[in-house]
Design an enzyme around this catalytic site. Structure first.
Site, PDB file in Angstrom:
ATOM      1  N   HIS A  84     -11.527   5.883   5.336  1.00  0.00           N
ATOM      2  CA  HIS A  84     -10.975   7.096   5.948  1.00  0.00           C
ATOM      3  C   HIS A  84     -11.984   8.240   5.843  1.00  0.00           C
ATOM      4  CE1 HIS A  84      -6.847   5.318   4.738  1.00  0.00           C
ATOM      5  NE2 HIS A  84      -6.879   5.324   6.054  1.00  0.00           N
ATOM      6  N   CYS A 119      -5.031  10.101  -1.812  1.00  0.00           N
ATOM      7  CA  CYS A 119      -4.127   9.152  -1.133  1.00  0.00           C
ATOM      8  C   CYS A 119      -2.736   9.082  -1.745  1.00  0.00           C
ATOM      9  CB  CYS A 119      -4.694   7.741  -1.170  1.00  0.00           C
ATOM     10  SG  CYS A 119      -6.445   7.618  -1.002  1.00  0.00           S
ATOM     11  N   ARG A 143       1.032  -1.765   7.321  1.00  0.00           N
ATOM     12  CA  ARG A 143       1.452  -0.509   6.696  1.00  0.00           C
ATOM     13  C   ARG A 143       2.439   0.287   7.560  1.00  0.00           C
ATOM     14  NH1 ARG A 143      -2.860   2.912   3.508  1.00  0.00           N
ATOM     15  NH2 ARG A 143      -0.826   3.721   2.860  1.00  0.00           N
ATOM     16  N   GLU A 151      -0.186   9.513   1.369  1.00  0.00           N
ATOM     17  CA  GLU A 151      -0.937  10.438   2.229  1.00  0.00           C
ATOM     18  C   GLU A 151      -1.181   9.865   3.623  1.00  0.00           C
ATOM     19  OE1 GLU A 151      -4.915  12.884   1.646  1.00  0.00           O
ATOM     20  OE2 GLU A 151      -5.338  10.757   1.745  1.00  0.00           O
ATOM     21  N   ASP A 152      -1.351   8.527   3.676  1.00  0.00           N
ATOM     22  CA  ASP A 152      -1.707   7.912   4.958  1.00  0.00           C
ATOM     23  C   ASP A 152      -0.547   7.864   5.944  1.00  0.00           C
ATOM     24  OD1 ASP A 152      -4.302   7.382   4.105  1.00  0.00           O
ATOM     25  OD2 ASP A 152      -3.659   5.548   3.088  1.00  0.00           O
ATOM     26  N   ASP A 201       0.809  -1.233   0.000  1.00  0.00           N
ATOM     27  CA  ASP A 201       0.000   0.000   0.000  1.00  0.00           C
ATOM     28  C   ASP A 201       0.839   1.279   0.000  1.00  0.00           C
ATOM     29  OD1 ASP A 201      -2.909  -0.663   0.192  1.00  0.00           O
ATOM     30  OD2 ASP A 201      -2.218  -1.852   1.897  1.00  0.00           O
ATOM     31  N   ARG A 223      -9.080   3.037  11.413  1.00  0.00           N
ATOM     32  CA  ARG A 223      -7.625   3.191  11.386  1.00  0.00           C
ATOM     33  C   ARG A 223      -7.109   4.233  12.401  1.00  0.00           C
ATOM     34  NH1 ARG A 223      -5.664   1.433   6.247  1.00  0.00           N
ATOM     35  NH2 ARG A 223      -6.779  -0.521   5.861  1.00  0.00           N
TER      36      ARG A 223
HETATM   37  N1  GLY Z   1      -5.531  -0.287   0.587  1.00  0.00           N
HETATM   38  C1  GLY Z   1      -5.515   0.931   1.284  1.00  0.00           C
HETATM   39  C2  GLY Z   1      -5.580   0.710   2.744  1.00  0.00           C
HETATM   40  O1  GLY Z   1      -6.293  -0.175   3.160  1.00  0.00           O
HETATM   41  O2  GLY Z   1      -4.943   1.352   3.515  1.00  0.00           O
END
Ligand code: GLY
Length: 258
Positions: A160, A247, A85, A65-66, A60, A130
């Protein structure tokens, strides 16, 4: 100078996290071509694009951005909500440290940057699967010295906050109210996505141009009819990975390029 950090597509993207989407095969050459077109679009809109190398074992990681929250004075390196991640933050923080003072979150906080919608000196943060309450309060504490206000927003049925709403300029927020509790968004004009395009609320504002996935023609027509400058872009392979247009970049200003 307007700066965009992106990351090249991982060859392992087919092993991406999926929360609300069913698995569909991602065509990697097509994803790479779409990502190049996305970077070119950012560049044409005036951003200097810093394209980081792919992370082969982090499916990912293209969704940069995440993995960080960047404001004018500081960047915050979070503990991401999905354990798979979490290693994404390390090399991104190294790059960001060239441009910003860095602050780091501590357990038990979790937060994904896709949950953070910044409008001026206000940051609306999705309380999502998340991002937890500790993540929101640590972000608030990190940014308070710089006079930012952090407000939490309840979200449902989406990954998100920015899966369900995005700031599109002119005091307006594109929103799917089935995903976002809009109580905290009072004072903004809310533009509802068409019922036929529930996934269309993720849009990326660069200067005065709103980038919207080409998969959402009714939303594009709606924004166009309201006088927004809209740029359609194909991100179909990333939508399969539960990603959107925000993202795939981190956008911020750099006073003078180092
Ligand atoms: N595939 C993006 C996420 O789940 O963070």
């Amino acid at each position: 100078m307007l700066t965009a950090i992106t990351r090249q597509v991982s060859p392992s993207i087919n092993r991406c996290e999926l929360t609300f989407h069913a698995k569909e095969p991602i065509d990697i050459p097509r994803a790479i071509a779409q990502h190049e077109a996305y970077e070119e679009c950012l560049s044409q809109l005036g951003a200097r694009v810093i394209s980081l190398p792919a992370e082969a074992d982090l499916p990912d990681a293209v969704f940069v951005e995440d993995a960080a929250i960047v404001v004018d004075e500081v960047a915050v390196s979070p503990i991401m909500g999905a354990a798979s991640r979490r290693p994404e933050t390390e090399s991104l923080a190294r790059t960001l440290s060239i441009y910003r003072l860095l602050k780091y979150m501590q357990a038990p906080a979790t937060l994904d940057g896709g949950d953070v919608m910044r409008i001026g000196r206000r940051l609306f943060v999705g309380a999502s699967k998340r991002t937890n309450a500790d993540g929101i309060s640590q972000l608030r504490a990190a940014l308070a010295p710089f006079d930012y206000e952090v407000k939490s927003v309840n979200v449902k049925q989406c990954l998100h906050l920015k899966s369900g709403c995005s700031y599109v300029g002119r005091n307006s927020i594109l929103v799917n109210r089935g995903m976002v509790d809009v109580t905290r968004l009072a004072g903004f004009e809310l533009i509802d996505v068409p019922a036929s395009e529930p996934g269309a609320a993720n849009a990326l504002l660069i200067e005065d141009v709103v980038i919207v996935p080409s998969a959402f023609p009714q939303t594009i027509a709606l924004l166009d009819a309201r006088g927004f400058k809209v740029k359609a872009i194909d991100v179909s392979e990333f939508q399969k990975a539960e990603g959107g247009v925000t993202c795939k970049s981190i956008i911020f200003n750099v006073d003078a390029a180092p």
